[in-house]
Every structure is written in C-alpha cells, then in structure tokens.
Scaffold this motif. Structure first.
Motif: not given
Length: 365
Positions: A79-97
């Motif tokens: 669960x901790x790893x899944x939470x970290x992956x979700x946070x990283x995906x959100x940060x990556x989404x900020x750089x889309x485009x």
C-alpha cells in the motif's frame, strides 16, 4: 474476518522463522568446536530436502515473527508503494506537454537549412553585447530550440536561437537547449523559426526577406499566399519583406551591409528601378564602396543630393550620460566617452550602451 484468520493460522501452524546465524567467533588458538545454526522446521509430511518459509516482510528488528503478521506487514508495504507511485504519476502529469531542456555541447548542433542569419549579424555591436551578456551569466538564459537529427544520435538541428548558439560556441561553453521530441517537419520548423524571430524583433528586413524567398524558391510553400497563411501574417507583410531581398545585388552592395536596408528604402529603390532601371544601376557603380549612411545611399541612387545631417546621440546608462555617438553624412561614426562616468562602468555595461546607441543611429539612417 475471524474465519479468515483461523484458516491462516491453521495453514501456517507449522511454520517458523529461522533464527539468524550467530556471528563468527573471533579467531583464537582454541580448538573448541564451532556451534552450528539450528535446522529450520519443515512442514509436516514434507520431504526433508524441501524447505518452505515466508520471507520477512521488512528488515527492521521489529519484524513480525508469525506468518499472518508478515503477510499483513507485506500488505502494508504494498500500500505504501502504491501511494508513492500515485504521487509520482501526479508529479509527472504536471509536465505533460512540456519540452525537455538540457545543456548541450554547441558543437553537436548544426544550423538549419532555413537559417536566416547573415554573416554580418555575428560581427556587429549587438552580437558583441549579446555575447557579453551570455558570458557574464555563464550561459544563455533563454533556451534555444533544436530537433534531433534523424539517424545521427547525439546530433541536433537548430530551429531558432542561432545567435545564442553562436555566442556559446565562440565562448566554449554549453548551450541551454529545449529539445523538440515530437515530429517536426520542415514547414513547421520554418514557421516556428519565423514566429520566434518576429516576436523578438531582432531579424533585419533583409534576413526576413531572404528567408521567405528561399522558402518559395525551394517550393516549401508554393505561393506567397500559402506562405502567409502558414505563418499567420498578412500577404502585405510577405510582399514588403520580399522587396528587400529581391533588390539587385549591385544596389545591395552600395550599402555597408544589407542589414541596413529598411522596408522604406526598398520601396523607394524598387519604384525607381521600375521607372528607370538603367540609370539607377549606373549610379550604383559610383556609390559602391563609399560606405555611406543608408539615407545617403538611397539619395545618391535616386539621383538626389544627400541632405543628411550629422546624427548625434547620447550614450546613456540608467538615465545618465556617459558619452556620445556622432555619425557624419558619409557614414563615419565617432564615439566620445566621458572619463568620469565611464571609469566606474564595467566593460559589459559600456558595450551595451554603445550597442544601443549604434542601433538607434542605424534606424535613423
């Protein structure tokens, strides 16, 4: 929940966690036998050679010692790893485009075939001022734009930023570049280069006209109208730029540099050429090589007396006069620096003041 726990306890009743192996005994002369680690317990009925155990879910000294506890701990870690992956995906989404930028060796970047900079653009006071700014900052603050060269890993082609690239190349420092990773055809590259130059307003009418003329000659755009539509400019703007580039070479050679030719000069000269081309070209033979100011060149080519007066401008730094710039009708420029104010100015600031004054004098001509 209680029944699930009972089933887990029944399934793992015969399991245990092996005790850690004891630390090696210090070397000594004693011949006493070395104690061995206890043999781990196996499942009832299983072959002695097969050992089944749950790996510890964590390595801290507080690790659970039962099977169900380790499974719950492992679930918590997942669960901790899944939470970290979700946070990283959100940060990556900020750089889309966004376009990635990095420091590149300027030697790995080549000029585009649509490059529109005349060699004189790298020899004037404006480029010297830009180069001084880049050197003082330790590099270009505004990134250039490049695209990777197909089939040549590590090599790039310039889209725009030719002067910034040249400054870094001559200074021997890396250049900050934005790298266009998506598909970018020649027409799109040309449009991006033109848009950036018009927004910065640092491309001369001659360079702009030559750029458009080349695109038409090589059929990048079949007509002037299609060129204007692609660039998002008026047909009149394209026509005015082309009038400068299409002046006869004999006329352009009368100027100290073709970069001095303005739209109004080209319109006057083209009108005179349409009326009496032979007379204009004959006058050009006499004017060529005299290094006159632009206004004086146009007057001579039109058969008028040059009535240009000496042009004098103050060299200013933060509103204070540090010298003056005087240009005579024959084009000679005299710089006068005031010893007091100049003595306290850094060299790069002084060069910038001179470049700004020379630019104003050129525009007045």
């Amino acid at each position: 929940m209680a029944s699930t726990r009972k089933r887990l306890e029944a399934l793992t009743a015969g399991l245990s966690i092996p005790e850690p192996a004891p630390a090696a005994a210090p070397a000594s002369n004693s011949t006493a036998p070395v104690p061995t680690a206890p043999v781990p317990t196996t499942l009832p009925g299983a072959a002695a050679a097969v050992e089944t155990r749950f790996p510890p879910a964590q390595t801290s000294q507080f690790a659970p010692r039962t099977g169900p506890g380790q499974m719950l701990a492992f679930r918590g870690q997942m669960q901790a790893v899944e939470g970290e992956l979700t946070a990283l995906r959100e940060r990556l989404h900020q750089h889309d485009g966004s376009t990635p930028t990095r420091k590149l060796d300027p030697a790995t970047i080549r000029a585009s075939r649509w490059a529109n900079r005349h060699p004189a653009s790298f020899e004037n006071a404006e480029f010297a001022g830009l180069k001084a700014d880049v050197e003082q900052a330790g590099g270009n603050v505004q990134p250039i734009l490049v695209r990777p060269v197909a089939d040549e890993p590590g090599q790039y082609e310039l889209v725009f930023g030719h002067r910034r690239h040249r400054a870094c190349l001559e200074l021997g420092i890396p250049v900050l570049a934005a790298i266009w990773l998506d598909e970018l055809g020649d027409a799109e590259l040309f449009a991006a280069m033109d848009r950036e130059n018009r927004e910065r307003a640092d491309l001369s009418p001659y360079e702009q006209g030559v750029m458009y003329q080349r695109a038409l000659e090589e059929q990048l755009f079949p007509t002037q109208r299609q060129l204007a539509e692609k660039l998002g400019v008026s047909h009149t703007w394209i026509r005015k730029a082309l009038t400068v580039a299409q002046l006869p070479s004999a006329v352009l050679e009368c100027f100290r540099s073709p970069l001095e030719v303005q739209h109004r000069h080209a319109e006057q000269l083209n009108a005179a050429l349409d009326k009496d081309r032979r007379s204009v070209l004959k006058r050009a033979e006499k004017v060529r090589g005299q290094k006159l100011a632009p206004a004086a060149v146009v007057a001579r080519l039109l058969g008028l007396e040059a009535a240009a007066k000496p042009e004098k401008l103050a060299l200013l730094n933060e509103g204070k006069t540090v010298g003056s710039c005087l240009r005579a009708p024959d084009g000679a420029v005299t710089l006068t620096l005031l010893p007091g104010p100049v003595s306290d100015l850094p060299t790069d600031v002084l060069l910038k003041c001179v470049a700004e004054a020379l630019q104003k004098v050129k525009l007045l001509g």
